[in-house]
Structures are given as structure tokens and as C-alpha cells.
Design an enzyme around this catalytic site. Structure first.
Site, PDB file in Angstrom:
ATOM      1  N   ASP A   1     -24.421  17.032 -23.734  1.00 42.00           N
ATOM      2  CA  ASP A   1     -22.978  17.257 -23.888  1.00 42.00           C
ATOM      3  C   ASP A   1     -22.181  16.208 -23.108  1.00 42.00           C
ATOM      4  O   ASP A   1     -21.531  16.492 -22.114  1.00 42.00           O
ATOM      5  CB  ASP A   1     -22.585  18.672 -23.469  1.00 42.00           C
ATOM      6  CG  ASP A   1     -23.091  19.044 -22.087  1.00 42.00           C
ATOM      7  OD1 ASP A   1     -24.051  18.405 -21.631  1.00 42.00           O
ATOM      8  OD2 ASP A   1     -22.539  19.959 -21.478  1.00 42.00           O
TER       9      ASP A   1
ATOM     10  N   ASP B   1      -2.714   8.568  -0.867  1.00 39.85           N
ATOM     11  CA  ASP B   1      -3.125   7.508   0.059  1.00 39.85           C
ATOM     12  C   ASP B   1      -4.608   7.198  -0.114  1.00 39.85           C
ATOM     13  O   ASP B   1      -5.026   6.039  -0.221  1.00 39.85           O
ATOM     14  CB  ASP B   1      -2.825   7.970   1.493  1.00 39.85           C
ATOM     15  CG  ASP B   1      -3.370   7.008   2.541  1.00 39.85           C
ATOM     16  OD1 ASP B   1      -3.147   5.792   2.396  1.00 39.85           O
ATOM     17  OD2 ASP B   1      -4.005   7.472   3.496  1.00 39.85           O
TER      18      ASP B   1
ATOM     19  N   HIS C   1       4.403   6.620   5.609  1.00 37.30           N
ATOM     20  CA  HIS C   1       3.315   7.413   6.171  1.00 37.30           C
ATOM     21  C   HIS C   1       2.489   6.681   7.228  1.00 37.30           C
ATOM     22  O   HIS C   1       1.786   7.318   8.014  1.00 37.30           O
ATOM     23  CB  HIS C   1       2.402   7.953   5.054  1.00 37.30           C
ATOM     24  CG  HIS C   1       1.458   6.953   4.485  1.00 37.30           C
ATOM     25  ND1 HIS C   1       1.771   6.148   3.414  1.00 37.30           N
ATOM     26  CD2 HIS C   1       0.169   6.628   4.820  1.00 37.30           C
ATOM     27  CE1 HIS C   1       0.739   5.384   3.109  1.00 37.30           C
ATOM     28  NE2 HIS C   1      -0.255   5.651   3.949  1.00 37.30           N
TER      29      HIS C   1
ATOM     30  N   HIS D   1       0.827  -1.213   0.000  1.00 38.03           N
ATOM     31  CA  HIS D   1       0.000   0.000   0.000  1.00 38.03           C
ATOM     32  C   HIS D   1       0.864   1.266   0.000  1.00 38.03           C
ATOM     33  O   HIS D   1       0.703   2.117  -0.889  1.00 38.03           O
ATOM     34  CB  HIS D   1      -0.968  -0.003   1.188  1.00 38.03           C
ATOM     35  CG  HIS D   1      -1.597   1.334   1.452  1.00 38.03           C
ATOM     36  ND1 HIS D   1      -2.431   1.962   0.552  1.00 38.03           N
ATOM     37  CD2 HIS D   1      -1.474   2.190   2.521  1.00 38.03           C
ATOM     38  CE1 HIS D   1      -2.811   3.127   1.049  1.00 38.03           C
ATOM     39  NE2 HIS D   1      -2.246   3.285   2.238  1.00 38.03           N
TER      40      HIS D   1
ATOM     41  N   GLU E   1       1.731   5.365  12.882  1.00 41.43           N
ATOM     42  CA  GLU E   1       0.352   5.069  13.268  1.00 41.43           C
ATOM     43  C   GLU E   1       0.139   3.573  13.512  1.00 41.43           C
ATOM     44  O   GLU E   1      -0.631   3.193  14.409  1.00 41.43           O
ATOM     45  CB  GLU E   1      -0.583   5.564  12.165  1.00 41.43           C
ATOM     46  CG  GLU E   1      -2.052   5.545  12.527  1.00 41.43           C
ATOM     47  CD  GLU E   1      -2.897   6.152  11.423  1.00 41.43           C
ATOM     48  OE1 GLU E   1      -4.038   5.688  11.233  1.00 41.43           O
ATOM     49  OE2 GLU E   1      -2.428   7.089  10.753  1.00 41.43           O
ATOM     50  N   ASP E   2       0.825   2.693  12.738  1.00 42.38           N
ATOM     51  CA  ASP E   2       0.508   1.263  12.764  1.00 42.38           C
ATOM     52  C   ASP E   2       1.624   0.376  13.312  1.00 42.38           C
ATOM     53  O   ASP E   2       1.461  -0.847  13.348  1.00 42.38           O
ATOM     54  CB  ASP E   2       0.156   0.788  11.348  1.00 42.38           C
ATOM     55  CG  ASP E   2      -1.128   1.417  10.830  1.00 42.38           C
ATOM     56  OD1 ASP E   2      -1.943   1.869  11.658  1.00 42.38           O
ATOM     57  OD2 ASP E   2      -1.312   1.479   9.600  1.00 42.38           O
TER      58      ASP E   2
END
Length: 718
Positions: free
Chosen positions: A275, A155, A88, A64, A92-93
Site C-alpha cells: 500500500d 524554526d 525569536h 532564517h 539568545e544571539d
């Protein structure tokens, strides 16, 4: 066993197509080898920390962030941004800290990673709060470094591409957020390609049935007209060559989400959306754009009202092109966009064109300058009072700038959202001009401040030093800057008034207890502030003025412990109302008190004091319910201002009755605020009129003047 084997085979296949080696091949086309090696270093660190983590689809998690970096690499972003993209999610993880990232990869990479990382949910009470505060953090980080939002958009784009493995409810929630926030941000920054893909993916996941129906309908129509695009491309290319204009002509079918929005906005059936096809003409110079416009108008008949010159007046994100709609082969409407190469680069990549292309000074600066203006507005919104949810709502409003272009008296162009008013215009020029505006001239004629501006209007703001924002403006302003500025001013003004009123209420209550105002500066004041956990006396005054605390109860805390059960030594005079208290004092709409009326005040939570006449029926009912919420009031000898009072005027229902009454009221030195006329079928006119008077004496003069009129049969104060 079979599942693990399938995942391993799939990961090997993904690695070959989208792994670090494939990414490096892209990077080597525009970055030096030393910077490519830095990106590889970030990859190995991220892969090690994400080891054992998998996405819902079953692939290793590291693919990812690699895919996010690949999206940014295709936009030719710098190596620092690519390293942050790969890292990134590590803070956080995983157990990696920002200090670890700083130590290994430097402050710039760490700052980008921090900007993209979400906040800890444990700090907030609801999911909505944590989402809003995380988004606020993201946008404020973006004001420091625009690359933060580019990483976040990439992301989100990859997450949308792989949303199929998520539960249906989760897909809808993420799709809604994408359409409400991230696609509009991409549009605001001018990143067209990313915005279109985010919109179509969001549409497909939020409304899969509608998407499917529309997709099949477009495919069917396209099948019947598969040669249309090729025919128009060839016709326009030949016509431009004959005139010596070199141009690349590319036709395309419009994206489904834009078709869907047009159907909803204009309440059209699909068959009425003609259109569906757009054609882009890319030329060398700006003057070629206008020459090419003449050529296409000669080949196909233009629809006059569907022309826009975004070269002379660029969009808020810096976008420039000529737009015209033509009647093409078979009567089919086609849209044509004409732009230069630099304009095309900015249209496709927006602010990312700063890294992607070495453009001329005018072209390269446009999206940068406009993005910086928007980011400055975000900072102003953040400094305003209010929580993160209010901030998010203001940003959403600001993200949909369906624009009008208006002129200053000196001929400068200002861009405003459609529906904007002269108040929005004033705040767009300068906050002080907005705070002090009292009137406006639109196209050299006086106009209401609430009038909606139109394209081409010339707007002049008339200001006065004594003027201040009106809370009623919040009902019609459209821009987030105007709304935020008005709320900030009113809150500060309200706080100042609350402090002054609260001090007067407390001093009066202290006087009733036989205490001097000197106790407000003694040891007992410190004890009271500690009891209420307040920092200073102004906070205490404000809480009393706003009705959050009752002055008599607070005053008793200033007594010595052996006195607190006693009775007041003497009764103090009622609190004097001067008429200048402003927002913190309200006059009851049920009885309309004016100077000279016997009055009492009701302490209302968060509103301050609401003044009622002593004989007000509504006030009597409230007083029975809560005696301790009432304070004795009187009018000061030097009371100032005009006060609203309601009269009932009756007379024969004849032509000119209202005009005659209004003229007499004006000659008596009063003004009419509102008129309501009841049923006149009986032949009698029965009017309720709200007028402004200075006091009871002035009111008596107005009523006597009305009673002298032959056509007035009865005048009564309500």
C-alpha cells in the site's frame, strides 16, 4: 573577495524571493495593513540587531527568522506570532533583552520569544541537562500559549530544510532529535503537513543511505505504475458522481519515512509493502463520508481487517477520517481516506486551524480541546518529583500514543496508548481513583490490574479507601500520567515514613546518650540544623530515616562540647519494629525475618533500614564489614501485618502433591506467594514455597499442619 561577492549575490536573490517584501505580499492576503506594518517594524529591528551575523550556508542570518515567519504566514497565523518568529533569536544571539522586546513590541511578543529561547548552558553540568531543561521550559511555555510551539516547529522545519551546510555528526544529532521529539509533537497537535516534512527530512539526514535506497526503489516502482494514481482518481470520481456525491479525489504516494517505519515494525521487505499509494476523498457532509465509503467498497474490494472509523472515535489530536484499504487495479493495495472539508483543514493544519479557518464549533474545538488535555497532562508531569531528564523521557513516552479505545461502565469512550492497563485507565479518569484502585472488571469479569486492554473493552475499577499505589505498578503502566502519579504518591509516602522512622531512631540514640527528646526543640537543634544546612528538623529526620545520616553520630552533636568525647550514660532499649513502617523498612530476602525472630537492622543509604535475623549469614558478613551501620532492633508487642517466610517441603513426586500442600497451607490461615519446584527426576518433589504468616507461632502452626500430611516427608524453614 570572490566568496564575499558570491554571498552578496546570493543574499540579493534570497531577498527578492524570501525577503520582507515577499512576506508582506503573503500577509496582505489575510491581515489588515496596520498589522502588516507591525510585522515590518519587527523585521527592521531584528535585521539591525542581527547585522553582521551569518549562517553556516553563508546567507545573512535575518533570512532564517524571515523564513520561519513565512512558514507560519502560510498557515495564516496572527501578526503577534509572526513578530515573535522574526524576533525569536534576538535575545539568545544578540545583546537585546526581554525587557527591550517588551518595551518595543509588548508582553505577548516577549512571552513568545522567551518561550522559544534556550537556557544559559552555564547553569547545568551536561549538555543533556541543558537540552532537557530547555525543552521542559519550551513545553511549559506552550501550556501558557500554544503559539510558542508553533514558532518552534517552524524554526525546526527551516533548520531541517537548510541542514546540508552542517557537519555530518551535527546533522545526525539534529535529525534524531527531530524524529524523537518535534515530528511527534507536530503529529500530536494534528499538523500533518509539517509532521510529514519533518519526518522525511529527519529520515534523509539520519539515515542517508537507507533514504537513498528507498527513494530509488519507490521511484522504480512508481515508474512501472505511473498511470495507477490517475486511473484510480478517475474511476472513483466517476463512481461518486454517478451516486450524486460531490467529492474531490486526490491520489498521492506515501512519504518515505512512513514506508520505512512500516518495514521495520512488521519486518517486511520493500516488495512486501504493497500500500504505497493513498487517496483522499473530501466531501461536504459527514453522512456523505459513509455514503462514499459504500461507493468505494463497491468499486474496489475492501480488506475487512484494515478499516478504521476515526470519525466516530477521533484520534488523540482531534484527527477525523474514515480509513479503508482496498485491492486496486492489478491487485495493488491502496489506502483511501474519506473526510469532510472541515476535517481536512484540521488534518492538514491541526491546532493551527484555529487561526487559519473559521470552522464550525465542533470542528474548530476538537484539536484545541485535545491539545489542552495534553498540555494539562504536561503540567501534572512537571509538578511531579524528578529532574528535567525524567520529564523529557515521560514526554517522549506520551508522544507516541498508538491508541486503543475502551469504555467506562456508563459507555463513555476513553483513549489510551496501546498496551495500557486498568491502572492507566483509572488514572485517566481521576488521580484519586488510580491511587485507591484495588481490582478491576474487564468486560464484567475480574481481571489482573496488569492486563493489557484491547479495543472495545469495558473497564470498571474497584476502589478501596484504605488502598494506596503499589510500586510494582511502575513495571507495567504505559501512560506518563499514571507513572508520574504513582511516583509522586510513593515519594510523599516514603518521605512521611522516613520522618517518623528517623525521629524514632534519633530519640533512641539520644536516650543512649542520656539526653531527653526535649533537646530536639532547643538551641542545640538549631545548631545541628545549621551544621547540616537543613531548613527544619523534619529534613533531618528524613535524612536519618533514609539512611543518609546515622542517628548515633547525629545524636552526639546534641551533646554539649565538653560531653562529646564521653561515653553513653546508659544503654537504651532496642528500637521496636511495629510492622507498619511501610516503604522505609525492608525485610531481608536472604533470611525472611518474622515477629518472634531475634533481629538487627542494617542502615542502608537511600533505603532506610533492612531487617535481618541475628543468625542470617548475609547479615553477619555485612556486620563484620561495617559495625557502625547496624542498630539493635526488637519486635513491638503490638506488631501488625503479614510477613514473608520461605519453607522447603519434600515428598514423593506424585499427582496432587502441590494441591494437597496448598490446601493445607490455606486451611492453616496462610497464603502462598510463590512456589519453585526443583528437578523431580529422582522421584522426589522438592518445593520452595514463600508463604505469609503473622509471627513465629503462626509459622509453627503451618509447619505442624504440613508434617501431619502422609505425603510430606520433610518441612524446613530456610
Amino acid at each position: 573577495m570572490l566568496g564575499r561577492l558570491n554571498n552578496a549575490i546570493r543574499n540579493q536573490r534570497i531577498s527578492r524571493a524570501f525577503g520582507i517584501d515577499a512576506l508582506s505580499e503573503v500577509l496582505e492576503t489575510y491581515l489588515p495593513q496596520a498589522q502588516v506594518n507591525e510585522v515590518r517594524k519587527a523585521y527592521h529591528f531584528g535585521a539591525e540587531r542581527h547585522e553582521g551575523q551569518f549562517r553556516k550556508s553563508g546567507e545573512a542570518y535575518i533570512y532564517h527568522p524571515l523564513a520561519v515567519a513565512r512558514i507560519l504566514a502560510e498557515m495564516h497565523l496572527d501578526h503577534t506570532t509572526l513578530m515573535a518568529a522574526i524576533l525569536h533569536d534576538v535575545v539568545e544571539d544578540t545583546d537585546v533583552t526581554l525587557d527591550d522586546v517588551t518595551e518595543r513590541f509588548g508582553r505577548d511578543v516577549a512571552a513568545l520569544v522567551d518561550g522559544v529561547s534556550k537556557l544559559d548552558r552555564a547553569q547545568f553540568q551536561t549538555k543533556a541537562e541543558v537540552q532537557a531543561e530547555s525543552f521542559r521550559k519550551l513545553l511549559l511555555a506552550m501550556t501558557q500559549d500554544i503559539r510558542v510551539i508553533l514558532v518552534k516547529l517552524a524554526d525546526r522545519l527551516h533548520n531541517m530544510r537548510t541542514l546540508g551546510s552542517m557537519p555530518h555528526a551535527k546533522r545526525r544529532k539534529i535529525a534524531r532529535e527531530t524524529l524523537d521529539i518535534y515530528a511527534p509533537i507536530a503529529q500530536r497537535l494534528g499538523i500533518h503537513t509539517m509532521r510529514v516534512e519533518l519526518e522525511d527530512l529527519g529520515f534523509a539526514n539520519l539515515y542517508p543511505n537507507r533514504y537513498g535506497v528507498l527513494e530509488r526503489a519507490v521511484a522504480e516502482v512508481s515508474g512501472n505504475r505511473r498511470n495507477l494514481i490517475r486511473e484510480v482518481e478517475q474511476t472513483l470520481s466517476k463512481a461518486l458522481r454517478d451516486e450524486g456525491i460531490g467529492a474531490a479525489v486526490v491520489g498521492r504516494q506515501k512519504n518515505l519515512y512512513s514506508i520505512y517505519l512500516k518495514m521495520r515494525r512488521k519486518h517486511l521487505r520493500f516488495l512486501d509493502v504493497m500500500d504505497l499509494y493513498g487517496f483522499r476523498l473530501v466531501v461536504k457532509r459527514v453522512d456523505d463520508c459513509y455514503r462514499a465509503l459504500g461507493v468505494v467498497h463497491h468499486v474496489y474490494k475492501p480488506i475487512g481487517e484494515l478499516f478504521n472509523d476515526f470519525i466516530a472515535t477521533p484520534k488523540v489530536n482531534g484527527y477525523q477520517s474514515l480509513h479503508t484499504t482496498l485491492v486496486g487495479p492489478g491487485g495493488i493495495k491502496i489506502e483511501v481516506q474519506i473526510r469532510t472539508r472541515d476535517m481536512h483543514h484540521i488534518s492538514e493544519s491541526g491546532i493551527a486551524a484555529h487561526w487559519q479557518y473559521k470552522l464550525g464549533s465542533g470542528g474548530a474545538k476538537a484539536p484545541q480541546v485535545r491539545a489542552r488535555e495534553w498540555l494539562t497532562g504536561l503540567l501534572e508531569m512537571d509538578h511531579a518529583p524528578g529532574n528535567s531528564l525524567e520529564f523529557l523521557e515521560n514526554v517522549k513516552i506520551d508522544l507516541f500514543p498508538d491508541e486503543v479505545y475502551v469504555f467506562t461502565p456508563k459507555g463513555q469512550i476513553r483513549r489510551l496508548p496501546r498496551g495500557a492497563t486498568p491502572v492507566d485507565f483509572a488514572y485517566s479518569v481521576h488521580t484519586e481513583l488510580g491511587n485507591h484502585c484495588v481490582a478491576t472488571r474487564v468486560n464484567h469479569h475480574l481481571a489482573p490490574l496488569s492486563i493489557q486492554l484491547r479495543n472495545g473493552d469495558t473497564v470498571e475499577i474497584i476502589g478501596a479507601r484504605h488502598a494506596r499505589p503499589n510500586a510494582a505498578w511502575l513495571n507495567f503502566v504505559k501512560t506518563a500520567k499514571a507513572r508520574t502519579s504513582i511516583r509522586t504518591y510513593l515519594k510523599n509516602l516514603r518521605d512521611d515514613e522516613a520522618v517518623r522512622l528517623g525521629r524514632r531512631l534519633l530519640e533512641r540514640s539520644l536516650d543512649e546518650l542520656g539526653l531527653s527528646a526535649r533537646v530536639l526543640k532547643g538551641d542545640s537543634a538549631e545548631r545541628v540544623m545549621q551544621a547540616f544546612e537543613l531548613e527544619d528538623m523534619e529534613d533531618l529526620y528524613a535524612s536519618i530515616g533514609l539512611g543518609r545520616r546515622l542517628a548515633p553520630l547525629v545524636a552526639r552533636l546534641f551533646l554539649k562540647p565538653d560531653q562529646q568525647g564521653g561515653t553513653p550514660i546508659e544503654v537504651a532499649a532496642p528500637l521496636a519494629i511495629q510492622g507498619t513502617e511501610g516503604l522505609i523498612v525492608e525485610y531481608g530476602g536472604c533470611c525472611h525475618p518474622i515477629p518472634g525472630d531475634p533481629i538487627r537492622g542494617h542502615v542502608s543509604m537511600g533505603r532506610g533500614i533492612v531487617i535481618h535475623r541475628v543468625d542470617c549469614k548475609s547479615g553477619i558478613q555485612q556486620r563484620k564489614a561495617a559495625q557502625h551501620d547496624w542498630v539493635s532492633l526488637s519486635w513491638a508487642s503490638d506488631v501488625e501485618g503479614d510477613f514473608n517466610v520461605e519453607l522447603r517441603v519434600q515428598g514423593p513426586n506424585q499427582r496432587g502433591f502441590l494441591a494437597t500442600v496448598a490446601t493445607e497451607i490455606a486451611e492453616a490461615g496462610s497464603s502462598i506467594e510463590n512456589v519453585n519446584m526443583s528437578d523431580r527426576s529422582s522421584g522426589m518433589a522438592d518445593m520452595r514455597i514463600n508463604i505469609m504468616v503473622r509471627d513465629r507461632i503462626h509459622l509453627a502452626q503451618v509447619m505442624r499442619a504440613l508434617r501431619r500430611l502422609d505425603i510430606v516427608e520433610r518441612v524446613q524453614r530456610i
